[in-house]
Design a protein around this motif. Structure first.
Motif, short mmCIF file in Angstrom:
data_model
loop_
_atom_site.label_atom_id
_atom_site.label_comp_id
_atom_site.label_asym_id
_atom_site.label_seq_id
_atom_site.Cartn_x
_atom_site.Cartn_y
_atom_site.Cartn_z
N LEU A 37 -2.34 -19.24 13.99
CA LEU A 37 -3.03 -18.16 14.69
C LEU A 37 -2.55 -16.80 14.17
O LEU A 37 -1.39 -16.66 13.76
CB LEU A 37 -2.78 -18.25 16.20
CG LEU A 37 -3.39 -19.46 16.90
CD1 LEU A 37 -3.00 -19.47 18.38
CD2 LEU A 37 -4.91 -19.47 16.76
N PRO A 38 -3.40 -15.79 14.21
CA PRO A 38 -3.02 -14.47 13.69
C PRO A 38 -1.93 -13.80 14.52
O PRO A 38 -1.20 -12.95 14.00
CB PRO A 38 -4.33 -13.67 13.77
CG PRO A 38 -5.17 -14.39 14.78
CD PRO A 38 -4.82 -15.83 14.64
N GLU A 39 -1.80 -14.18 15.78
CA GLU A 39 -0.79 -13.60 16.66
C GLU A 39 -0.14 -14.72 17.46
O GLU A 39 -0.81 -15.64 17.91
CB GLU A 39 -1.43 -12.59 17.61
CG GLU A 39 -0.45 -11.86 18.51
CD GLU A 39 -1.16 -10.85 19.41
OE1 GLU A 39 -0.49 -10.33 20.32
OE2 GLU A 39 -2.36 -10.59 19.19
N GLU A 40 1.19 -14.67 17.62
CA GLU A 40 1.89 -15.72 18.35
C GLU A 40 1.43 -15.77 19.80
O GLU A 40 1.48 -14.76 20.51
CB GLU A 40 3.40 -15.49 18.30
CG GLU A 40 4.20 -16.60 18.96
CD GLU A 40 5.70 -16.39 18.83
OE1 GLU A 40 6.46 -17.18 19.42
OE2 GLU A 40 6.10 -15.41 18.16
N PRO A 41 0.97 -16.92 20.28
CA PRO A 41 0.44 -17.02 21.64
C PRO A 41 1.53 -17.23 22.69
O PRO A 41 2.66 -17.60 22.36
CB PRO A 41 -0.48 -18.24 21.57
CG PRO A 41 0.21 -19.12 20.57
CD PRO A 41 0.82 -18.20 19.55
N GLN A 42 1.16 -17.03 23.93
CA GLN A 42 2.03 -17.34 25.07
C GLN A 42 1.66 -18.70 25.63
O GLN A 42 0.48 -18.98 25.83
CB GLN A 42 1.88 -16.27 26.16
CG GLN A 42 2.66 -16.57 27.43
CD GLN A 42 2.29 -15.66 28.58
OE1 GLN A 42 1.38 -14.82 28.46
NE2 GLN A 42 2.98 -15.80 29.69
N TYR A 43 2.65 -19.55 25.87
CA TYR A 43 2.39 -20.85 26.49
C TYR A 43 2.38 -20.67 28.01
O TYR A 43 3.32 -20.12 28.59
CB TYR A 43 3.46 -21.87 26.12
CG TYR A 43 3.49 -22.25 24.65
CD1 TYR A 43 2.54 -21.76 23.74
CD2 TYR A 43 4.48 -23.09 24.14
CE1 TYR A 43 2.57 -22.11 22.41
CE2 TYR A 43 4.52 -23.44 22.80
CZ TYR A 43 3.58 -22.94 21.93
OH TYR A 43 3.61 -23.28 20.61
N VAL A 44 1.33 -21.16 28.64
CA VAL A 44 1.20 -21.07 30.10
C VAL A 44 1.16 -22.50 30.66
O VAL A 44 0.26 -23.27 30.33
CB VAL A 44 -0.06 -20.29 30.52
CG1 VAL A 44 -0.20 -20.27 32.03
CG2 VAL A 44 0.00 -18.87 29.97
N TYR A 45 2.12 -22.83 31.53
CA TYR A 45 2.26 -24.20 32.02
C TYR A 45 1.74 -24.41 33.44
O TYR A 45 1.46 -25.52 33.84
CB TYR A 45 3.74 -24.61 31.99
CG TYR A 45 4.38 -24.51 30.62
CD1 TYR A 45 4.25 -25.54 29.70
CD2 TYR A 45 5.11 -23.38 30.26
CE1 TYR A 45 4.84 -25.45 28.44
CE2 TYR A 45 5.71 -23.28 29.01
CZ TYR A 45 5.57 -24.31 28.11
OH TYR A 45 6.15 -24.22 26.87
N LYS A 83 -6.64 -26.99 11.73
CA LYS A 83 -7.82 -26.54 11.00
C LYS A 83 -8.79 -25.82 11.94
O LYS A 83 -9.32 -24.75 11.61
CB LYS A 83 -8.52 -27.75 10.37
CG LYS A 83 -9.80 -27.42 9.59
CD LYS A 83 -9.53 -26.53 8.40
CE LYS A 83 -10.80 -26.31 7.59
NZ LYS A 83 -10.58 -25.41 6.43
N ALA A 84 -8.99 -26.40 13.13
CA ALA A 84 -9.90 -25.77 14.10
C ALA A 84 -9.37 -24.42 14.54
O ALA A 84 -10.12 -23.45 14.67
CB ALA A 84 -10.08 -26.70 15.30
N ALA A 85 -8.06 -24.34 14.78
CA ALA A 85 -7.46 -23.08 15.22
C ALA A 85 -7.56 -22.01 14.15
O ALA A 85 -7.77 -20.83 14.46
CB ALA A 85 -6.00 -23.31 15.62
N ALA A 86 -7.41 -22.41 12.89
CA ALA A 86 -7.52 -21.44 11.80
C ALA A 86 -8.93 -20.84 11.71
O ALA A 86 -9.09 -19.68 11.37
CB ALA A 86 -7.14 -22.12 10.48
N VAL A 87 -9.92 -21.67 12.05
CA VAL A 87 -11.31 -21.20 12.00
C VAL A 87 -11.71 -20.45 13.26
O VAL A 87 -12.38 -19.40 13.20
CB VAL A 87 -12.26 -22.40 11.78
CG1 VAL A 87 -13.72 -21.95 11.85
CG2 VAL A 87 -11.98 -23.07 10.44
N LEU A 88 -11.26 -20.97 14.41
CA LEU A 88 -11.74 -20.45 15.70
C LEU A 88 -10.76 -19.51 16.39
O LEU A 88 -11.13 -18.85 17.37
CB LEU A 88 -12.03 -21.62 16.65
CG LEU A 88 -13.00 -22.69 16.13
CD1 LEU A 88 -13.08 -23.83 17.13
CD2 LEU A 88 -14.38 -22.09 15.88
#
Length: 249
Positions: A165-173, A125-130
Motif C-alpha cells: 500500500l502507498p501508506e502504512e495502514p492502521q489495524y482496527v480490531y 496483487k489486489a491491494a497493489a491495484v486497488l
C-alpha cells in the motif's frame, strides 16, 4: 529416508503429522517431544528437547509458544534444522527465531497451507491495484478451542497487504469500541470462534458499487500437516538462515 523429531507429538496436529508420515516412504518420525511424556506411537517420547538423545535430520514443531526457546536451543546445539509451525508467537519470539536462524536452518511461516500462501500473493496483487480506492477487511474463522485472535494467518495477510500500500495502514480490531466512521487508511481484522471450524480466511476489498472477495477454507488439519512435512524435507541440507513458504514454492 529423512528422520524427524516431532515436537508436540501428542497434540492434535502432532497426531495428524505422525499419521501422515506413516503413509510416506521419504521420511519417518524417530522421536517425539511432549510434556505429557505419553507414548502413543512406535517412537519414543521425551518430555523436553534436552532429554532427546535420538539423532535426526530435522525437527517439526507444532507445540506451544512456551516450548519455543528450549527447542531453538536444542536445534542450534545439535545443528538440527527445524520447522516452526506453532502459532500464537509473540514479536519477541519471532525475533528469537530470526536470531537463531543465523546458527541453524529454520523454516517459519504463519500458515503451512500452500493455498493460504497463494491467497497472500493474490491479496498483495489486489491491494497493489486497488489500494487507496477500496476499503480492506479481513475475516478469519476458527474452532472454539483456538486461543489467539486474530489468527497469525490474518496478521500475515494484513502485513503482506500493508507492504504494497502507498501508506502504512492502521489495524482496527474492535469497531464497536470506536464510535466513528471508518477511516480510509484502515485494515479491519475480525475473529470468529465456533464449533470445529478448521480455518477460514477472507479478504474483502470493498469499493464504490463493487466488492472483491478472496477466500480460503481448510477442510481438515491434514493440509497443514502435509505442508509442514514438505517444509521439513525441503529444509534438510540447507544452509543456515530463515526460510518460508515462499522459498518452498
Amino acid at each position: 529416508m529423512k528422520r524427524i523429531v516431532l515436537s508436540g507429538c501428542n497434540g492434535k496436529m502432532g497426531r495428524m503429522i505422525a499419521s501422515c508420515v506413516k503413509g510416506r516412504d521419504d521420511c519417518t518420525v524417530v522421536a517425539g517431544i511432549d510434556v505429557s511424556g505419553e507414548v502413543l506411537d512406535a517412537f519414543p517420547v521425551f518430555t523436553s528437547p534436552a532429554g532427546c538423545q535420538v539423532e535426526a535430520d530435522v525437527i517439526i514443531d507444532f507445540s506451544h509458544p512456551s516450548a519455543l526457546a528450549p527447542l531453538l536451543d536444542y536445534a542450534a546445539a545439535t545443528r538440527t534444522p527445524a520447522v516452526i509451525a506453532t502459532t500464537g508467537l509473540s514479536s519477541d519470539q519471532v525475533a528469537l527465531i530470526r536470531e537463531t536462524s543465523a546458527r541453524v536452518p529454520l523454516f517459519f511461516t504463519a500458515n503451512m497451507s500452500l493455498g493460504v500462501n497463494l491467497l497472500v500473493e493474490l491479496a498483495k496483487k489486489a491491494a497493489a491495484v486497488l489500494g487507496g480506492q477500496f476499503d480492506i477487511e479481513i475475516i478469519e474463522k476458527h474452532h472454539n478451542q483456538k486461543i489467539d485472535a486474530p489468527s497469525g494467518t490474518a496478521l500475515m495477510l494484513a502485513d503482506a497487504i500493508s507492504g504494497v500500500l502507498p501508506e502504512e495502514p492502521q489495524y482496527v480490531y474492535d469497531r464497536h469500541a470506536v464510535r466513528r466512521k471508518r477511516g480510509k487508511n484502515e485494515i479491519g481484522l475480525h475473529a470468529v470462534r465456533g464449533g470445529t471450524i478448521v480455518g477460514e480466511h477472507e479478504v474483502i476489498f470493498a469499493g464504490r458499487d463493487e466488492v472483491l472477495t478472496l477466500s480460503h477454507s481448510a477442510m481438515s488439519k491434514e493440509v497443514f500437516a502435509t505442508g509442514s512435512i514438505n517444509a521439513a524435507l525441503f529444509l534438510c541440507g540447507k544452509e543456515n538462515g530463515l526460510y518460508s513458504m515462499g522459498d518452498l514454492v
